[in-house]
Design a protein around this motif. Structure first.
Motif, short mmCIF file in Angstrom:
data_model
loop_
_atom_site.label_atom_id
_atom_site.label_comp_id
_atom_site.label_asym_id
_atom_site.label_seq_id
_atom_site.Cartn_x
_atom_site.Cartn_y
_atom_site.Cartn_z
N MET A 1 -11.39 -8.13 14.21
CA MET A 1 -11.20 -6.76 13.75
C MET A 1 -10.49 -6.77 12.41
N ARG A 2 -10.49 -5.63 11.76
CA ARG A 2 -9.70 -5.44 10.54
C ARG A 2 -8.47 -4.61 10.87
N ALA A 3 -7.36 -4.95 10.24
CA ALA A 3 -6.12 -4.21 10.46
C ALA A 3 -5.31 -4.22 9.17
N VAL A 4 -4.49 -3.18 9.00
CA VAL A 4 -3.61 -3.09 7.84
C VAL A 4 -2.29 -3.78 8.19
N HIS A 5 -1.93 -4.80 7.42
CA HIS A 5 -0.71 -5.57 7.68
C HIS A 5 0.35 -5.29 6.63
N LEU A 6 1.60 -5.37 7.08
CA LEU A 6 2.75 -5.33 6.19
C LEU A 6 3.49 -6.65 6.38
N HIS A 7 3.50 -7.48 5.32
CA HIS A 7 4.14 -8.80 5.39
C HIS A 7 5.53 -8.79 4.79
N ALA A 8 5.82 -7.81 3.94
CA ALA A 8 7.13 -7.73 3.30
C ALA A 8 7.47 -6.27 3.05
N PHE A 9 8.71 -5.89 3.30
CA PHE A 9 9.13 -4.52 3.04
C PHE A 9 9.04 -4.22 1.54
N GLY A 10 8.69 -2.97 1.23
CA GLY A 10 8.60 -2.62 -0.18
C GLY A 10 7.67 -1.45 -0.41
N PRO A 11 6.99 -1.43 -1.56
CA PRO A 11 6.17 -0.28 -1.94
C PRO A 11 4.89 -0.19 -1.10
N ALA A 12 4.18 0.91 -1.29
CA ALA A 12 2.96 1.14 -0.53
C ALA A 12 1.93 0.05 -0.74
N VAL B 1 1.58 -4.42 12.01
CA VAL B 1 0.52 -3.45 11.76
C VAL B 1 1.11 -2.08 12.05
N PRO B 2 1.36 -1.25 11.04
CA PRO B 2 2.02 0.04 11.28
C PRO B 2 1.13 0.99 12.07
N GLY B 3 1.71 2.15 12.38
CA GLY B 3 0.95 3.22 13.00
C GLY B 3 1.22 3.37 14.47
N ARG B 4 1.47 4.63 14.92
CA ARG B 4 1.84 4.87 16.31
C ARG B 4 1.01 5.97 16.97
N GLU B 5 -0.07 6.42 16.30
CA GLU B 5 -0.91 7.47 16.86
C GLU B 5 -2.37 7.06 16.68
N VAL B 6 -3.12 6.99 17.77
CA VAL B 6 -4.52 6.56 17.66
C VAL B 6 -5.41 7.42 18.55
N ALA B 7 -6.66 7.55 18.12
CA ALA B 7 -7.69 8.18 18.93
C ALA B 7 -8.96 7.35 18.79
N GLY B 8 -9.71 7.28 19.86
CA GLY B 8 -10.94 6.50 19.83
C GLY B 8 -11.56 6.43 21.21
N VAL B 9 -12.30 5.36 21.46
CA VAL B 9 -13.03 5.19 22.72
C VAL B 9 -12.53 3.92 23.41
N HIS C 1 2.33 8.91 9.53
CA HIS C 1 3.50 9.77 9.61
C HIS C 1 4.44 9.45 8.47
N PHE C 2 5.23 10.45 8.04
CA PHE C 2 6.21 10.18 6.98
C PHE C 2 7.17 9.07 7.39
N LEU C 3 7.47 8.99 8.69
CA LEU C 3 8.34 7.92 9.17
C LEU C 3 7.76 6.55 8.85
N ASP C 4 6.43 6.43 8.87
CA ASP C 4 5.80 5.15 8.54
C ASP C 4 6.18 4.68 7.15
N THR C 5 6.30 5.63 6.22
CA THR C 5 6.64 5.26 4.85
C THR C 5 8.08 4.75 4.76
N LEU C 6 8.95 5.30 5.59
CA LEU C 6 10.34 4.84 5.60
C LEU C 6 10.45 3.45 6.22
N LEU C 7 9.77 3.25 7.35
CA LEU C 7 9.80 1.94 8.01
C LEU C 7 9.21 0.87 7.10
N ARG C 8 8.23 1.23 6.31
CA ARG C 8 7.62 0.26 5.38
C ARG C 8 8.62 -0.28 4.37
N THR C 9 9.62 0.50 4.02
CA THR C 9 10.62 0.07 3.04
C THR C 9 11.73 -0.77 3.67
#
Length: 322
Positions: free
Chosen positions: A1-12, A63-71, A40-48
């Motif tokens: 699968m593909r996923a968005v990863h955060l390896h180091a705190f910092g900018p977007a 892998v950030p994110g706490r709200e999902v919809a799908g099958v 969520h705006f909280l995601d941007t804070l946690l990213r820093t």
């Protein structure tokens, strides 16, 4: 699968789309083929590197994110097979993993998406919708009420505006710039006012005439919030939530005597309060009484989505679509 990863705190720009192993559901869990993930705006804070409300600091990589919809495409041991193939939405709680093509969560967190509600709208209601319903419990809305909504073009402001209008209140929606105020007016606010304009409080007072605000919905804080609070009449209510943070002492002369007191909705209601609000929020959207505004980005655009949130250039709830 593909996923968005955060390896180091910092900018977007530290959010990168990468290949990752497909997760497998454990006991009493399901795997969701994600069609929409909430940002969520909280995601941007946690990213820093900020801890926010989390019990522990974020562990990297994540892998950030706490709200999902799908099958649901796979179930773990002890999970009923009836979930397979169902369209679902879930708030993952403190667990990350939403910015991905596949996400795993406990079956107990699932809600089947009502007919007629798409994945992006469902993901907006599972987080932002439940928050809106929690906030309005502290507002005395109805005929004769005058509600001032800051950031009324945002995901939460949109729903608060609609709820207050449906309840019979007069709604003043505040937003920045003509494009956003036009959306606020289209969303049902009786008065859409640009709070980046000079002396906007005078415009609000002129539009309201002899009426005074009875409640201020404040997800912004700062100078705009202080000016909005000064519009309250005797016994008015200042409701603070989200990125506005803790309420500041009222510095405007006489305001402290007019305000019943701030309500921090995130600190009330008990541990299961949010869960009980989720089906209500989905039901309100399915019935057409609340319609979330959506700002969509592709999964590869997670960094752009964070940047747009931080610069307040979004209109509505931000959603990633794999």
């Amino acid at each position: 699968m593909r996923a968005v990863h955060l390896h180091a705190f910092g900018p977007a720009e530290n959010l990168v789309l990468e290949e990752a192993p497909d997760p497998s559901p454990g006991p009493s869990q399901v795997r969701i083929a994600v069609r929409a993930a909430g940002v969520h705006f909280l995601d941007t804070l946690l990213r820093t590197g900020a801890r926010g409300p989390l019990p522990e600091p974020v562990a990297l990589p994540t892998v950030p994110g706490r709200e999902v919809a799908g099958v649901v495409d796979s179930v773990g041991e002890g999970t009923g097979p009836e979930w397979l193939g169902k369209p679902v939405v879930a708030h993952l709680g403190f667990a990350p993993g939403g910015y991905a093509e596949l996400a795993v969560t406990d079956a107990a967190r699932l809600h089947e998406i009502p007919a007629g509600l798409d994945f992006a709208a469902a993901v907006a209601m599972i987080g932002t919708g439940r928050t809106a319903l929690g906030i309005v419990r502290f507002a005395d809305l109805g005929p004769g009420a005058v509600a001032v909504v800051l950031a009324a073009a945002g995901g939460l402001g949109t729903l608060l505006t609609q709820y207050a209008r449906n309840a019979g209140a007069t709604v003043v929606g505040l937003a920045g710039g003509p494009a956003k105020t036009a959306r606020v007016a289209a969303n049902g606010a009786h008065h859409a006012v640009d709070y980046t304009a000079p002396d906007w409080p005078a415009e609000v007072r002129a539009r309201l005439g002899a009426a005074a605000a009875t409640v201020v919905f404040d997800g912004v804080g700062g100078d705009a919030a202080r000016a909005a609070v000064a519009l309250l009449g005797p016994g008015g209510r200042h409701l603070v939530y989200g990125s506005a943070g803790a309420p500041e002492p009222y510095a405007v002369e006489g305001v402290s005597e007019r305000v019943l007191g701030p309500a921090m909705t995130t600190r009330t209601g008990g541990p299961n309060a949010a869960r009980t609000l989720e089906p209500r929020a989905l039901g309100e959207a399915a019935a057409g009484r609340l319609t979330p505004a959506l700002h969509r980005f592709p999964l590869a655009g997670a960094a752009a989505a964070h940047h747009a949130l931080e610069t307040r250039s979004t209109i509505g709830k931000v959603v990633l679509e794999p």
